[in-house]
Motif scaffolding. Sequence first.
Motif, PDB file in Angstrom:
ATOM      1  N   ARG A 198       0.817  -1.211   0.000  1.00  0.00           N
ATOM      2  CA  ARG A 198       0.000   0.000   0.000  1.00  0.00           C
ATOM      3  C   ARG A 198       0.852   1.264   0.000  1.00  0.00           C
ATOM      4  O   ARG A 198       0.413   2.313  -0.469  1.00  0.00           O
ATOM      5  CB  ARG A 198      -0.932   0.007   1.216  1.00  0.00           C
ATOM      6  N   ALA A 199       2.078   1.167   0.529  1.00  0.00           N
ATOM      7  CA  ALA A 199       2.954   2.339   0.589  1.00  0.00           C
ATOM      8  C   ALA A 199       3.555   2.687  -0.766  1.00  0.00           C
ATOM      9  O   ALA A 199       4.160   3.756  -0.918  1.00  0.00           O
ATOM     10  CB  ALA A 199       4.065   2.109   1.612  1.00  0.00           C
ATOM     11  N   GLY A 200       3.419   1.807  -1.738  1.00  0.00           N
ATOM     12  CA  GLY A 200       3.808   2.132  -3.107  1.00  0.00           C
ATOM     13  C   GLY A 200       5.259   2.500  -3.294  1.00  0.00           C
ATOM     14  O   GLY A 200       5.578   3.370  -4.116  1.00  0.00           O
ATOM     15  N   GLY A 201       6.156   1.862  -2.562  1.00  0.00           N
ATOM     16  CA  GLY A 201       7.573   2.145  -2.731  1.00  0.00           C
ATOM     17  C   GLY A 201       8.148   3.117  -1.729  1.00  0.00           C
ATOM     18  O   GLY A 201       9.376   3.253  -1.632  1.00  0.00           O
ATOM     19  N   ARG A 202       7.295   3.826  -0.987  1.00  0.00           N
ATOM     20  CA  ARG A 202       7.801   4.703   0.067  1.00  0.00           C
ATOM     21  C   ARG A 202       8.218   3.851   1.276  1.00  0.00           C
ATOM     22  O   ARG A 202       7.491   2.952   1.670  1.00  0.00           O
ATOM     23  CB  ARG A 202       6.741   5.701   0.517  1.00  0.00           C
ATOM     24  N   PRO A 203       9.376   4.131   1.871  1.00  0.00           N
ATOM     25  CA  PRO A 203       9.733   3.408   3.104  1.00  0.00           C
ATOM     26  C   PRO A 203       8.771   3.746   4.227  1.00  0.00           C
ATOM     27  O   PRO A 203       8.255   4.869   4.308  1.00  0.00           O
ATOM     28  CB  PRO A 203      11.152   3.905   3.411  1.00  0.00           C
ATOM     29  N   ILE A 204       8.512   2.766   5.095  1.00  0.00           N
ATOM     30  CA  ILE A 204       7.575   2.940   6.195  1.00  0.00           C
ATOM     31  C   ILE A 204       8.342   3.094   7.496  1.00  0.00           C
ATOM     32  O   ILE A 204       9.136   2.242   7.869  1.00  0.00           O
ATOM     33  CB  ILE A 204       6.622   1.735   6.313  1.00  0.00           C
ATOM     34  N   ARG A 205       8.106   4.185   8.178  1.00  0.00           N
ATOM     35  CA  ARG A 205       8.637   4.390   9.530  1.00  0.00           C
ATOM     36  C   ARG A 205       7.625   3.782  10.500  1.00  0.00           C
ATOM     37  O   ARG A 205       6.448   4.151  10.493  1.00  0.00           O
ATOM     38  CB  ARG A 205       8.837   5.883   9.809  1.00  0.00           C
ATOM     39  N   VAL A 206       8.082   2.874  11.353  1.00  0.00           N
ATOM     40  CA  VAL A 206       7.177   2.125  12.221  1.00  0.00           C
ATOM     41  C   VAL A 206       6.769   2.969  13.419  1.00  0.00           C
ATOM     42  O   VAL A 206       7.623   3.470  14.165  1.00  0.00           O
ATOM     43  CB  VAL A 206       7.833   0.821  12.715  1.00  0.00           C
ATOM     44  N   ALA A 207       5.474   3.139  13.613  1.00  0.00           N
ATOM     45  CA  ALA A 207       4.947   3.879  14.764  1.00  0.00           C
ATOM     46  C   ALA A 207       4.969   2.957  15.985  1.00  0.00           C
ATOM     47  O   ALA A 207       4.115   2.071  16.133  1.00  0.00           O
ATOM     48  CB  ALA A 207       3.533   4.375  14.483  1.00  0.00           C
ATOM     49  N   MET A 249       9.032   5.740  14.570  1.00  0.00           N
ATOM     50  CA  MET A 249       8.369   6.935  15.072  1.00  0.00           C
ATOM     51  C   MET A 249       8.029   6.671  16.533  1.00  0.00           C
ATOM     52  O   MET A 249       7.091   5.950  16.846  1.00  0.00           O
ATOM     53  CB  MET A 249       7.109   7.253  14.264  1.00  0.00           C
ATOM     54  N   SER A 250       8.833   7.237  17.432  1.00  0.00           N
ATOM     55  CA  SER A 250       8.631   7.044  18.864  1.00  0.00           C
ATOM     56  C   SER A 250       7.583   8.007  19.388  1.00  0.00           C
ATOM     57  O   SER A 250       7.313   9.045  18.767  1.00  0.00           O
ATOM     58  CB  SER A 250       9.946   7.267  19.620  1.00  0.00           C
ATOM     59  N   TYR A 251       7.015   7.679  20.542  1.00  0.00           N
ATOM     60  CA  TYR A 251       6.010   8.568  21.097  1.00  0.00           C
ATOM     61  C   TYR A 251       6.483   9.332  22.316  1.00  0.00           C
ATOM     62  O   TYR A 251       5.736  10.127  22.874  1.00  0.00           O
ATOM     63  CB  TYR A 251       4.694   7.832  21.371  1.00  0.00           C
ATOM     64  N   SER A 252       7.735   9.123  22.740  1.00  0.00           N
ATOM     65  CA  SER A 252       8.314   9.985  23.773  1.00  0.00           C
ATOM     66  C   SER A 252       9.820   9.951  23.629  1.00  0.00           C
ATOM     67  O   SER A 252      10.390   8.985  23.090  1.00  0.00           O
ATOM     68  CB  SER A 252       7.904   9.538  25.185  1.00  0.00           C
ATOM     69  N   LEU A 253      10.479  10.990  24.119  1.00  0.00           N
ATOM     70  CA  LEU A 253      11.935  11.036  24.059  1.00  0.00           C
ATOM     71  C   LEU A 253      12.536   9.923  24.900  1.00  0.00           C
ATOM     72  O   LEU A 253      13.549   9.319  24.517  1.00  0.00           O
ATOM     73  CB  LEU A 253      12.437  12.405  24.511  1.00  0.00           C
ATOM     74  N   ARG A 254      11.935   9.629  26.040  1.00  0.00           N
ATOM     75  CA  ARG A 254      12.477   8.553  26.885  1.00  0.00           C
ATOM     76  C   ARG A 254      12.419   7.213  26.162  1.00  0.00           C
ATOM     77  O   ARG A 254      13.328   6.383  26.292  1.00  0.00           O
ATOM     78  CB  ARG A 254      11.713   8.484  28.212  1.00  0.00           C
ATOM     79  N   VAL A 303      11.018  11.328  17.402  1.00  0.00           N
ATOM     80  CA  VAL A 303      10.067  11.495  18.507  1.00  0.00           C
ATOM     81  C   VAL A 303       8.941  12.377  17.981  1.00  0.00           C
ATOM     82  O   VAL A 303       9.114  13.583  17.807  1.00  0.00           O
ATOM     83  CB  VAL A 303      10.740  12.133  19.742  1.00  0.00           C
ATOM     84  N   ALA A 304       7.792  11.793  17.736  1.00  0.00           N
ATOM     85  CA  ALA A 304       6.748  12.458  16.959  1.00  0.00           C
ATOM     86  C   ALA A 304       5.859  13.380  17.776  1.00  0.00           C
ATOM     87  O   ALA A 304       4.921  13.958  17.238  1.00  0.00           O
ATOM     88  CB  ALA A 304       5.888  11.420  16.251  1.00  0.00           C
ATOM     89  N   ILE A 324      18.476  10.418  17.015  1.00  0.00           N
ATOM     90  CA  ILE A 324      17.188  10.871  17.541  1.00  0.00           C
ATOM     91  C   ILE A 324      16.890  12.282  17.071  1.00  0.00           C
ATOM     92  O   ILE A 324      17.739  13.178  17.161  1.00  0.00           O
ATOM     93  CB  ILE A 324      17.169  10.811  19.083  1.00  0.00           C
ATOM     94  N   SER A 325      15.664  12.481  16.594  1.00  0.00           N
ATOM     95  CA  SER A 325      15.162  13.818  16.237  1.00  0.00           C
ATOM     96  C   SER A 325      13.932  14.109  17.087  1.00  0.00           C
ATOM     97  O   SER A 325      13.143  13.209  17.369  1.00  0.00           O
ATOM     98  CB  SER A 325      14.770  13.877  14.752  1.00  0.00           C
ATOM     99  N   ILE A 326      13.774  15.364  17.472  1.00  0.00           N
ATOM    100  CA  ILE A 326      12.603  15.757  18.251  1.00  0.00           C
ATOM    101  C   ILE A 326      11.788  16.789  17.474  1.00  0.00           C
ATOM    102  O   ILE A 326      12.284  17.436  16.554  1.00  0.00           O
ATOM    103  CB  ILE A 326      12.991  16.305  19.646  1.00  0.00           C
ATOM    104  N   ILE A 327      10.547  16.936  17.874  1.00  0.00           N
ATOM    105  CA  ILE A 327       9.589  17.801  17.174  1.00  0.00           C
ATOM    106  C   ILE A 327       9.661  19.239  17.681  1.00  0.00           C
ATOM    107  O   ILE A 327       9.848  19.495  18.872  1.00  0.00           O
ATOM    108  CB  ILE A 327       8.157  17.271  17.391  1.00  0.00           C
ATOM    109  N   ALA A 328       9.475  20.156  16.746  1.00  0.00           N
ATOM    110  CA  ALA A 328       9.255  21.566  17.099  1.00  0.00           C
ATOM    111  C   ALA A 328       8.204  22.137  16.158  1.00  0.00           C
ATOM    112  O   ALA A 328       8.255  21.903  14.952  1.00  0.00           O
ATOM    113  CB  ALA A 328      10.538  22.373  17.004  1.00  0.00           C
ATOM    114  N   ASP A 329       7.242  22.858  16.724  1.00  0.00           N
ATOM    115  CA  ASP A 329       6.294  23.576  15.880  1.00  0.00           C
ATOM    116  C   ASP A 329       6.219  25.048  16.267  1.00  0.00           C
ATOM    117  O   ASP A 329       5.347  25.776  15.815  1.00  0.00           O
ATOM    118  CB  ASP A 329       4.905  22.927  15.903  1.00  0.00           C
ATOM    119  N   SER A 330       7.166  25.481  17.114  1.00  0.00           N
ATOM    120  CA  SER A 330       7.261  26.888  17.492  1.00  0.00           C
ATOM    121  C   SER A 330       8.630  27.132  18.117  1.00  0.00           C
ATOM    122  O   SER A 330       9.320  26.182  18.518  1.00  0.00           O
ATOM    123  CB  SER A 330       6.160  27.253  18.501  1.00  0.00           C
ATOM    124  N   THR A 331       9.017  28.389  18.211  1.00  0.00           N
ATOM    125  CA  THR A 331      10.286  28.702  18.869  1.00  0.00           C
ATOM    126  C   THR A 331      10.218  28.409  20.363  1.00  0.00           C
ATOM    127  O   THR A 331      11.263  28.283  21.010  1.00  0.00           O
ATOM    128  CB  THR A 331      10.664  30.174  18.643  1.00  0.00           C
TER     129      THR A 331
END
Length: 400
Positions: free
Chosen positions: A36-45, A68-73, A94-95, A117-124
């Motif tokens: 179903r992903a049509g060739g795109r790699p899947i990041r596992v949630a 795709m982790s749900y917390s930094l820990r 870390v989503a 590890i990468s973490i999310i930001a949506d503001s300063t």
Amino acid sequence: MTQQANLDTATKGLDAPLAVVDLDAFDANATDLVLRAGGRPIRVASKSVRCEYLLQRVLGMPGFEGVMSYSLREALWLAGKWRDTPLAGTDLLVAYPTTDHAALRELAADPHALQVISIIADSTDHLDLVDSALGTDHPPIRICLELDASWRPLPGVHVGTRRSPIRTPRQAARLANEIVKRPGFSLVGLMSYEGQIAGLGDNPPGHKVRGSLVHWMQGRSGQELVKRRSAVVAAVRDVAPLEFVNGGGTGSLELTSSDPSVTEVAAGSGLMGPGLFDGYRAFTPNPAALFALPVVRRPAARIATLFAGGYIASGPVGRDREPIPYLPEGLKLLGLEGAGEVQTPVTGKAADTLKLGDRVWLRHSKAGELAERFQEYHLVRGDRIERTVPTYRGEGVNFG
């Protein structure tokens, strides 16, 4: 043998309650997700799995890359467990935003974790929080900018999850510029989650009209999102090269993989096949994660009372968050009692065949939350258990 006979035979030496993952169903679901992903790699949630062995299993299959982790820990825990294994280089996103100062300090002190590890930001404000935890002279922290993927067809109308405030190319470019000019931060990715498509079935059983409305909404929403996300990605790439652009979920793989701006998709629930994913037109996952409860009472004809079972899923309160009686076929919960902490009555013709100690197999409404109820999963294939593995809870960790 029937599926129920296989399950009962495989687990006959164990006492219920117990939980299993059917490996044939799990592997078939993984194969279907890749198609179903049509060739795109899947990041596992990982939130939808919560079992390190199963994460390793699926990451060893072609088509799956990263977590795709749900917390930094959680991401720190996985990075530590996998440090000296073939999964050492697994990219961990870390989503969800973190405010965990101790975990941020652990991240900053670990050169390996800083690389993966990468973490999310949506503001300063998210950048300010990291600086407040670490000081302004911290090593580079990998940042993923999150775009709001909800649909807003009219002023004041919001369809989708309440996540990022970033919606437009201008807003995204402004934040991207703030990230790249701040010492101690590196902008590496962009993500968006179209929850109104990925997590909402367009073919709910018994609700044809509602399904048609959802299907119409998803078509309009998807068209708007592909156009807007492509513009946002272009604007951000003008500011910084991106290692990845992530989007979607189990319910939206076809749409998300068709977006030329997306480099990878996310999925997790589709591996386990929970009840909430029965109502989609495009796919039908195999029920892979199941749990068994023992019959402890026979209070009346066509009623059997099971021990425990009140494993209610998160989200808006409703009947679709209750566990689903699966085997034997034809059972259902009582409307006035539902699934309880210490007992769960089921009713139906099949109840008359059940004796004390017999098992009823059920499905959780959501994928990962079952792992919070059990310390181990028995991995079954046919009529035997291949192995028993700990869930996150069984390993003594909880990242909720």
